[in-house]
Write a protein that holds these residues in place. Sequence first.
Motif, short mmCIF file in Angstrom:
data_model
loop_
_atom_site.label_atom_id
_atom_site.label_comp_id
_atom_site.label_asym_id
_atom_site.label_seq_id
_atom_site.Cartn_x
_atom_site.Cartn_y
_atom_site.Cartn_z
N ARG A 1 0.81 -1.22 0.00
CA ARG A 1 0.00 0.00 0.00
C ARG A 1 0.85 1.28 0.00
N SER A 2 2.14 1.16 0.27
CA SER A 2 2.98 2.36 0.35
C SER A 2 3.11 3.04 -1.02
N ASN A 3 3.47 4.29 -1.00
CA ASN A 3 3.65 5.10 -2.22
C ASN A 3 2.44 5.05 -3.14
N GLY A 4 1.28 5.28 -2.55
CA GLY A 4 0.06 5.35 -3.33
C GLY A 4 -0.35 4.03 -3.96
N GLY A 5 0.01 2.93 -3.33
CA GLY A 5 -0.34 1.61 -3.84
C GLY A 5 0.67 1.02 -4.81
N ARG A 6 1.75 1.75 -5.06
CA ARG A 6 2.78 1.22 -5.96
C ARG A 6 3.75 0.29 -5.24
N GLY A 7 3.86 0.45 -3.92
CA GLY A 7 4.77 -0.37 -3.12
C GLY A 7 6.05 0.36 -2.79
N SER A 8 6.98 -0.39 -2.27
CA SER A 8 8.28 0.15 -1.87
C SER A 8 9.09 0.49 -3.11
N VAL A 9 9.88 1.55 -3.04
CA VAL A 9 10.65 1.99 -4.20
C VAL A 9 12.14 1.74 -3.99
N LEU A 10 12.82 1.40 -5.09
CA LEU A 10 14.28 1.27 -5.08
C LEU A 10 14.79 1.96 -6.34
N TRP A 11 15.65 2.95 -6.16
CA TRP A 11 16.24 3.66 -7.31
C TRP A 11 17.37 2.80 -7.86
N TRP A 12 17.59 2.89 -9.16
CA TRP A 12 18.57 2.02 -9.81
C TRP A 12 19.98 2.20 -9.27
N SER A 13 20.41 3.40 -9.02
CA SER A 13 21.78 3.70 -8.62
C SER A 13 22.71 3.41 -9.80
N LYS A 14 24.00 3.62 -9.62
CA LYS A 14 24.97 3.41 -10.70
C LYS A 14 25.60 2.02 -10.57
N ALA A 15 26.11 1.52 -11.66
CA ALA A 15 26.64 0.16 -11.74
C ALA A 15 27.67 -0.18 -10.65
N PRO A 16 28.60 0.71 -10.28
CA PRO A 16 29.59 0.33 -9.26
C PRO A 16 28.99 -0.03 -7.89
N PHE A 17 27.75 0.36 -7.65
CA PHE A 17 27.12 0.07 -6.36
C PHE A 17 26.42 -1.30 -6.35
N TRP A 18 26.40 -1.97 -7.50
CA TRP A 18 25.74 -3.26 -7.63
C TRP A 18 26.75 -4.39 -7.75
N ASP A 19 26.33 -5.57 -7.33
CA ASP A 19 27.11 -6.78 -7.53
C ASP A 19 26.14 -7.86 -8.02
N PHE A 20 26.57 -8.63 -9.00
CA PHE A 20 25.75 -9.69 -9.57
C PHE A 20 26.56 -10.98 -9.54
N TYR B 1 24.66 -1.95 -2.78
CA TYR B 1 25.41 -1.46 -1.63
C TYR B 1 25.38 0.07 -1.60
N ASN B 2 25.59 0.65 -0.43
CA ASN B 2 25.66 2.11 -0.36
C ASN B 2 27.10 2.59 -0.43
N SER B 3 27.99 1.74 -0.92
CA SER B 3 29.38 2.08 -1.17
C SER B 3 29.76 1.48 -2.52
N ASP B 4 30.51 2.23 -3.31
CA ASP B 4 30.96 1.68 -4.58
C ASP B 4 32.33 1.02 -4.45
N ALA B 5 32.91 1.07 -3.24
CA ALA B 5 34.23 0.49 -3.02
C ALA B 5 34.19 -0.75 -2.13
N GLU B 6 33.31 -0.75 -1.12
CA GLU B 6 33.25 -1.87 -0.19
C GLU B 6 31.92 -2.60 -0.33
N ARG B 7 32.01 -3.85 -0.71
CA ARG B 7 30.80 -4.66 -0.87
C ARG B 7 30.77 -5.70 0.24
N THR B 8 30.46 -5.21 1.43
CA THR B 8 30.38 -6.07 2.61
C THR B 8 29.00 -5.91 3.23
N GLU B 9 28.68 -6.79 4.16
CA GLU B 9 27.38 -6.76 4.82
C GLU B 9 27.12 -5.39 5.47
N LYS B 10 28.17 -4.75 5.94
CA LYS B 10 28.04 -3.43 6.58
C LYS B 10 27.43 -2.40 5.63
#
Length: 107
Positions: A57-76, A84-93
Amino acid sequence: MIKNLNQMKKALKPGTRFQITAHCRPECVGQLREITVANTQGFYSGMAGEPDHPVSRSNGGRGSVLWWSKAPFWDFSDGICSLYNSDAERTEKYLILAFRVLEKEAA
């Protein structure tokens, strides 16, 4: 299997389901989500099959939002997409969210 941000953006369309495997909020781990809206900025997701859930029900029924961010912040790796909220450290922290995109069921 998703190997990069471009592939993920193409895969996450309305109706696509994913399961959260790790999250900065432990209560979200294991949730089954469904994409409700996806655009050039990010995507919205609600609880799959639970339209009355607060997440759905959040965000007018659209649900929770996640912005794409830039590639260095992702791991596949191994079918898991992790942001991750760091482009250098990909740890649980620094982990925001990790999820596995689920295959569509045959009609």
